[in-house]
Design an enzyme around this catalytic site. Structure first.
Site, PDB file in Angstrom:
ATOM      1  CD1 TRP A   1      -2.677   1.759   0.484  1.00 22.51           C
ATOM      2  CD2 TRP A   1      -1.287   2.511   2.062  1.00 22.51           C
ATOM      3  NE1 TRP A   1      -3.011   3.066   0.744  1.00 22.51           N
ATOM      4  CE2 TRP A   1      -2.175   3.560   1.712  1.00 22.51           C
ATOM      5  CE3 TRP A   1      -0.313   2.755   3.028  1.00 22.51           C
ATOM      6  CZ2 TRP A   1      -2.119   4.822   2.303  1.00 22.51           C
ATOM      7  CZ3 TRP A   1      -0.245   4.010   3.621  1.00 22.51           C
ATOM      8  CH2 TRP A   1      -1.155   5.030   3.270  1.00 22.51           C
TER       9      TRP A   1
ATOM     10  CD  GLU B   1      -4.636  -1.594   1.987  1.00 19.03           C
ATOM     11  OE1 GLU B   1      -3.473  -1.847   2.354  1.00 19.03           O
ATOM     12  OE2 GLU B   1      -5.543  -1.243   2.768  1.00 19.03           O
TER      13      GLU B   1
ATOM     14  CE  LYS C   1      -6.285   6.038   2.702  1.00 19.38           C
ATOM     15  NZ  LYS C   1      -5.472   5.935   3.899  1.00 19.38           N
TER      16      LYS C   1
ATOM     17  CG  ASP D   1      -8.678  -0.884   4.418  1.00 15.36           C
ATOM     18  OD1 ASP D   1      -9.746  -0.466   4.904  1.00 15.36           O
ATOM     19  OD2 ASP D   1      -7.592  -0.810   5.019  1.00 15.36           O
TER      20      ASP D   1
ATOM     21  CG  HIS E   1      -8.782   1.878   1.832  1.00 14.86           C
ATOM     22  ND1 HIS E   1      -7.524   1.429   1.515  1.00 14.86           N
ATOM     23  CD2 HIS E   1      -8.685   2.367   3.101  1.00 14.86           C
ATOM     24  CE1 HIS E   1      -6.708   1.609   2.531  1.00 14.86           C
ATOM     25  NE2 HIS E   1      -7.389   2.173   3.515  1.00 14.86           N
TER      26      HIS E   1
ATOM     27  CG  HIS F   1      -6.029  -4.443   5.058  1.00 13.43           C
ATOM     28  ND1 HIS F   1      -5.142  -3.422   4.886  1.00 13.43           N
ATOM     29  CD2 HIS F   1      -5.286  -5.572   5.173  1.00 13.43           C
ATOM     30  CE1 HIS F   1      -3.907  -3.912   4.896  1.00 13.43           C
ATOM     31  NE2 HIS F   1      -3.971  -5.211   5.056  1.00 13.43           N
TER      32      HIS F   1
ATOM     33  CG  ASP G   1      -9.281   4.843   5.630  1.00 17.83           C
ATOM     34  OD1 ASP G   1      -9.685   3.792   6.147  1.00 17.83           O
ATOM     35  OD2 ASP G   1      -8.114   4.999   5.226  1.00 17.83           O
TER      36      ASP G   1
ATOM     37  CG  ASP H   1      -7.917   2.708   9.541  1.00 16.44           C
ATOM     38  OD1 ASP H   1      -8.047   1.621   8.963  1.00 16.44           O
ATOM     39  OD2 ASP H   1      -7.453   3.713   8.979  1.00 16.44           O
TER      40      ASP H   1
ATOM     41  CG  ASP I   1      -5.530  -1.575   8.127  1.00 15.75           C
ATOM     42  OD1 ASP I   1      -4.983  -1.055   9.114  1.00 15.75           O
ATOM     43  OD2 ASP I   1      -5.432  -1.104   6.972  1.00 15.75           O
TER      44      ASP I   1
HETATM   45  C1  RNT Z   1      -3.753   2.703   4.752  1.00 12.38           C
HETATM   46  C2  RNT Z   1      -3.928   1.249   4.486  1.00 12.38           C
HETATM   47  C3  RNT Z   1      -2.836   0.373   4.987  1.00 12.38           C
HETATM   48  C4  RNT Z   1      -2.392   0.731   6.393  1.00 12.38           C
HETATM   49  C5  RNT Z   1      -1.402  -0.231   6.982  1.00 12.38           C
HETATM   50  C6  RNT Z   1      -0.775   0.278   8.219  1.00 12.38           C
HETATM   51  O1  RNT Z   1      -4.841   3.436   4.429  1.00 12.38           O
HETATM   52  O2  RNT Z   1      -5.158   0.813   4.966  1.00 12.38           O
HETATM   53  O3  RNT Z   1      -3.220  -0.956   4.904  1.00 12.38           O
HETATM   54  O4  RNT Z   1      -3.464   0.862   7.267  1.00 12.38           O
HETATM   55  O5  RNT Z   1      -0.484  -0.581   6.018  1.00 12.38           O
HETATM   56 ZN    ZN Z   2      -5.501  -1.320   4.860  1.00 12.15          ZN
END
Ligand code: RNT
Ligand code: ZN
Length: 422
Positions: A188, A229, A231, A262, A265, A289, A297, A299, A329
């Protein structure tokens, strides 16, 4: 609750599931074959142990909160992961970022990292019966400070990050080889523009060139897989992200790479549960993720919400779990970090158990004969079956705390260990 009560509750639940056409014992047997890859970065707010350039910056990944007790060393992080895993049923994996290397106190730059800098992690994983997954770190570094890495207009900087990617594939392969379990190394990058760019093509062409160079050397897929990955945006990269969903979906299909989805994302109302079947059809694998976006986003810690259950059901219904790698994640620094791991991982497993307890074949049959009344009726009745009794029994069998008992363990750990970390 006594073991006897838990067993009785399970016996009743088992009968109820049997009358819905579901074998609860078989569901637990399937659940135990699904590993969850625990993300190391929840333990220290994505800090890592490089000591140089360790500040989290670039790419808009942001841990917020000041809860005391964050792991300050590799030893502390390992102890915290061990504690978390002792409260989670089943055999799992550790997902490590390159910036968590064990450099023995000597700074090793990203393009100089070798498998030996991760040997202590591999040994630790082996002695704990864990598989490992890996990630190059394309942030928190002076050469990523302007927010560009593999797409950077400066060839020197691109080459540096290509070298980092190559180092990381070798490290990932070594993890997979030594642990006898395929390591997925997930790429990523934060690269994107704050404001509207003139050239949307150039960065993506440079990204393709960089990735192709990184992936040039074939590696035995039994020990190592590459994942990419996408985003939608990051803080400071609101207008354009080079590695967008369309970009990486196309890249992964054309290069036959594992695609990472993810959950945070995408646009706020867009969900990944509807994307899994598409990716699994055309990519050699899917890495998840699992995260929880709140308005952006953000998390947040994964909770047992509708989307988590939808994801788990899609995975189970697909019949392709062998091509799926489930990683978490998120990073919440405002609550006990060990508890955050436990809550998210247990929720992922609960969602998978609920999915495994579904009479999928019967539901599909109703759908195929266009009996949507039966489909809806069965789905709704399914919701009030006692999956929690199966879960408690599963935890008991696996020797981990049942119900809220794990929280007492967390409190003890907080008092005896975390609170002493000034
Ligand atoms: C970032 C991505 C990525 C990170 C990690 C720490 O937006 O989601 O996967 O969260 O690599
Ligand atoms: Zn991620």
């Amino acid at each position: 609750m006594t073991d006897q009560t838990l067993i009785q509750a399970y016996q009743i639940a088992k009968e109820q599931y049997a009358s819905a056409g579901v074998d609860a014992d078989a569901a637990m047997r399937r659940l135990e074959t699904i590993p969850i890859s625990l993300h190391c970065w929840q333990g220290d707010d994505v800090g890592g142990f490089e000591k140089v350039g360790a500040k989290l910056e670039g790419g808009g990944i942001q841990a917020t909160g000041n809860y005391p007790g964050k792991a300050r060393s590799i030893a502390e992080l390992r102890a915290d992961v061990e504690k978390a895993l002792s409260m989670v049923p089943g055999k799992h994996r550790l997902n490590l970022h390159a910036c968590y290397l064990d450099n023995g106190g000597k700074f090793i730059d990203r393009n100089e990292m070798l498998p030996e800098h991760f040997q202590s992690w591999i040994d630790w994983a082996k002695s704990n019966g864990l598989g490992m997954d890996f990630n190059p770190t394309y942030f928190s570094h002076p050469k990523a400070a302007d927010g560009f890495t593999l797409t950077h207009p400066d060839k020197g900087i691109r080459d540096f990050w290509i070298e980092h990617g190559i180092c990381c594939r070798k490290i990932g392969a070594e993890m997979g080889r030594q642990l006898g379990s395929t390591t997925v190394t997930n790429v990523w990058i934060p690269d994107g523009y704050k404001d509207i760019p003139i050239d949307r093509t150039g960065p993506r062409e440079r990204l393709t060139d960089s990735l192709d160079k990184m992936f040039a050397e074939p590696i035995d897929p039994k020990i190592h897989l590459d994942a990419v990955e996408a985003k939608l945006f990051g803080i400071g990269a609101e207008s354009y992200t080079a590695g967008s969903h369309e970009y990486y979906l196309a890249y992964a299909v054309s290069r036959q790479k594992v695609l990472t989805l993810d959950a945070g994302h995408f646009h706020p109302t867009e969900v990944i549960s509807d994307k899994l079947s598409c990716v699994l059809m055309f990519c050699p694998g899917l890495l998840l993720h699992v995260s929880r976006p709140v308005r952006w986003d953000s998390d947040h810690v994964v909770i047992l919400d509708d989307e988590l259950q939808a994801i788990a059901k899609e995975l189970v219904r697909s019949g392709k779990l062998d091509k799926v790698h489930i990683g978490l994640d998120y990073f919440d620094a405002s609550i006990n970090r060990v508890a955050a791991w436990v809550i998210g991982t247990r929720n992922m497993l609960k969602a998978l158990l609920i999915a495994e307890l579904e009479p999928t074949a019967a539901l599909k049959a109703a759908e195929l004969k266009m009996d949507f009344t039966e489909r809806l009726a069965m789905l709704e009745e399914q919701k009030s079956l006692p999956w929690a009794a199966v879960w408690d029994y599963y935890c008991m069998q696996k020797g981990v705390p049942v119900g809220r008992a794990w929280f007492d363990e967390i409190r003890k750990y907080e008092t005896n260990v975390l609170a002493k970390r000034a």
